[in-house]
Design a protein around this motif. Structure first.
Motif, short mmCIF file in Angstrom:
data_model
loop_
_atom_site.label_atom_id
_atom_site.label_comp_id
_atom_site.label_asym_id
_atom_site.label_seq_id
_atom_site.Cartn_x
_atom_site.Cartn_y
_atom_site.Cartn_z
N ALA A 2 0.83 -1.20 0.00
CA ALA A 2 0.00 0.00 0.00
C ALA A 2 0.87 1.26 0.00
N THR A 3 0.59 2.15 -0.93
CA THR A 3 1.22 3.48 -1.08
C THR A 3 2.67 3.43 -1.57
N LEU A 4 3.16 2.24 -1.95
CA LEU A 4 4.57 2.14 -2.31
C LEU A 4 4.78 2.00 -3.81
N TYR A 5 5.75 2.75 -4.33
CA TYR A 5 6.21 2.66 -5.71
C TYR A 5 6.80 1.27 -5.95
N GLY A 6 6.67 0.74 -7.17
CA GLY A 6 7.08 -0.62 -7.48
C GLY A 6 8.52 -0.93 -7.12
N PHE A 7 9.45 -0.03 -7.43
CA PHE A 7 10.86 -0.29 -7.14
C PHE A 7 11.09 -0.39 -5.62
N SER A 8 10.36 0.42 -4.86
CA SER A 8 10.48 0.38 -3.40
C SER A 8 9.90 -0.91 -2.83
N GLN A 9 8.89 -1.47 -3.50
CA GLN A 9 8.35 -2.75 -3.05
C GLN A 9 9.43 -3.83 -3.12
N LYS A 10 10.22 -3.82 -4.18
CA LYS A 10 11.31 -4.79 -4.31
C LYS A 10 12.35 -4.58 -3.23
N LYS A 11 12.72 -3.33 -2.99
CA LYS A 11 13.72 -3.02 -1.97
C LYS A 11 13.23 -3.43 -0.59
N THR A 31 -0.03 -9.61 3.59
CA THR A 31 -0.97 -9.68 2.47
C THR A 31 -0.53 -8.70 1.39
N THR A 32 -0.91 -8.98 0.17
CA THR A 32 -0.52 -8.10 -0.93
C THR A 32 -1.46 -8.28 -2.12
N HIS A 33 -1.58 -7.22 -2.93
CA HIS A 33 -2.28 -7.29 -4.22
C HIS A 33 -1.29 -7.08 -5.37
N SER A 34 -0.02 -6.95 -5.03
CA SER A 34 0.96 -6.50 -6.02
C SER A 34 1.60 -7.64 -6.80
N PRO A 35 1.47 -7.65 -8.15
CA PRO A 35 2.18 -8.65 -8.95
C PRO A 35 3.69 -8.44 -8.89
N ILE A 36 4.12 -7.19 -8.64
CA ILE A 36 5.56 -6.91 -8.50
C ILE A 36 6.11 -7.65 -7.28
N VAL A 37 5.38 -7.58 -6.16
CA VAL A 37 5.79 -8.27 -4.93
C VAL A 37 5.85 -9.77 -5.16
N LEU A 38 4.83 -10.33 -5.81
CA LEU A 38 4.78 -11.77 -6.02
C LEU A 38 5.91 -12.23 -6.94
N ASN A 39 6.19 -11.46 -7.96
CA ASN A 39 7.29 -11.81 -8.87
C ASN A 39 8.63 -11.75 -8.15
N GLU A 40 8.80 -10.74 -7.30
CA GLU A 40 10.04 -10.60 -6.55
C GLU A 40 10.19 -11.72 -5.52
N MET A 41 9.08 -12.11 -4.91
CA MET A 41 9.11 -13.23 -3.96
C MET A 41 9.59 -14.50 -4.66
N TYR A 42 9.13 -14.71 -5.88
CA TYR A 42 9.54 -15.87 -6.66
C TYR A 42 11.06 -15.84 -6.91
N LYS A 43 11.57 -14.66 -7.26
CA LYS A 43 13.00 -14.52 -7.53
C LYS A 43 13.83 -14.75 -6.26
#
Length: 303
Positions: free
Chosen positions: A253-262, A281-293
């Motif tokens: 929530a409220t976070l830019y995609g690059f900051s979600q990864k960081k 919990t999350t709705h972000s595909p960026i977070v899920l993709n980074e979790m996979y990595k």
């Protein structure tokens, strides 16, 4: 690390299902109204720090007692959720966290003088000494705890008393996650408490203070202080500290995609360093993709 899995016998629309958890990080994802937050609350409910624990009396940096409150996690309706219609089991890794490495929770009546019975959750096996909640610290960052300070009309300053080393730790992590360059002024961390009991945290420096921090800045500082709270426990209680659980609702929530990864990298490192299991919990595909990595990298490192 602590919770191995959760078996839900029944809780609202969730029934007869088991979820495995990651040892360090776990993401709970799904569309709206799939009870992600409910599941997060179920994971955090059976923990407390009672008088029998060597950690009794400890608190987070911002004064929270490491026991997530019922009202933070659950809004129940006695009309649609009768007493006895909730039951679930947490299975633990074999490290002596609880007797038989599992605890089963169910809903029971909460007697209220002059009012109809309410609902509370308790150990399904009994209510004797030693049959209560699991004695481990848990910190639940709900959306109400991650609310921006701009939504509060009146606050009072809360003393959080950080050492110079802790301030450097917070500022360094904050700038790394948000990709903020060096700014003028000596940075400090502050906290404000609203009349509604919300606690807001933020960074003060040469160009702005807590009252002009963005929602994302405030949320990141709150998460960093939560991690610092577990770090303090680890340093202070040493062998008596058996680890803890950090629960975060709507991590992105409220976070830019690059900051979600960081942020995920920071949380993974923190989970290792502070012996905490972090579930969000999350709705972000960026977070899920980074979790996979991150998971792939962990597997590669372990051989």
């Amino acid at each position: 690390m602590i919770i191995k899995s959760i078996e839900v016998e029944k809780f609202r629309s969730i029934s007869a299902v088991t979820f495995e958890l990651g040892k360090k990080l776990t993401a709970i994802a799904g569309r709206n109204a799939t009870q992600k937050t409910t599941l997060l609350g179920m994971l955090g409910q059976p923990f407390a720090i009672s008088k029998d624990s060597p950690l009794f009396g400890c608190s987070t940096v911002d004064g929270y007692n490491f026991r997530s409150q019922f009202s933070e996690k659950f809004k129940l309706s006695i009309n649609y959720e009768p007493i006895g219609s909730h039951k679930w089991t947490l299975n633990f890794h074999n490290k002596g966290y609880y007797q038989n490495n599992r605890i089963t929770i169910q809903s029971i009546a909460r007697k209220q003088k002059g009012k109809p019975d309410g609902i509370r959750f308790w150990n399904a096996e009994g209510r004797k000494k030693g049959e209560g909640y699991v004695q481990l610290p848990v910190y639940y960052l709900s959306l109400s705890r991650l609310a921006p300070i701009g939504e509060s009309s009146k606050t009072s300053t809360l003393n959080i008393d950080l050492t110079p080393e802790e301030i450097r730790y917070c500022v360094r992590s904050y700038r790394e996650i948000l990709s903020i360059s060096q700014v003028p002024g000596t940075p400090t961390i502050s906290a404000e408490k609203s009349v509604g009991r919300h606690v807001y945290t933020g960074i003060n420096d040469g160009i702005h203070d807590i009252f002009t921090n963005s929602a994302g800045e405030g949320n990141i500082s709150k998460i960093i202080l939560a991690v610092l709270s577990f770090k303090r426990l680890k340093d202070k209680y040493k062998s008596n500290y058996k680890g803890g659980i950090l629960l975060i609702d709507e991590l992105d929530a409220t976070l830019y995609g690059f900051s979600q990864k960081k942020l995920l990298k920071f949380l993974l490192d923190s989970a290792k360093e502070c012996k905490i299991q972090i579930i969000f919990t999350t709705h972000s595909p960026i977070v899920l993709n980074e979790m996979y990595k991150l998971r792939k990298d962990e597997i590669k490192k372990s051989g």
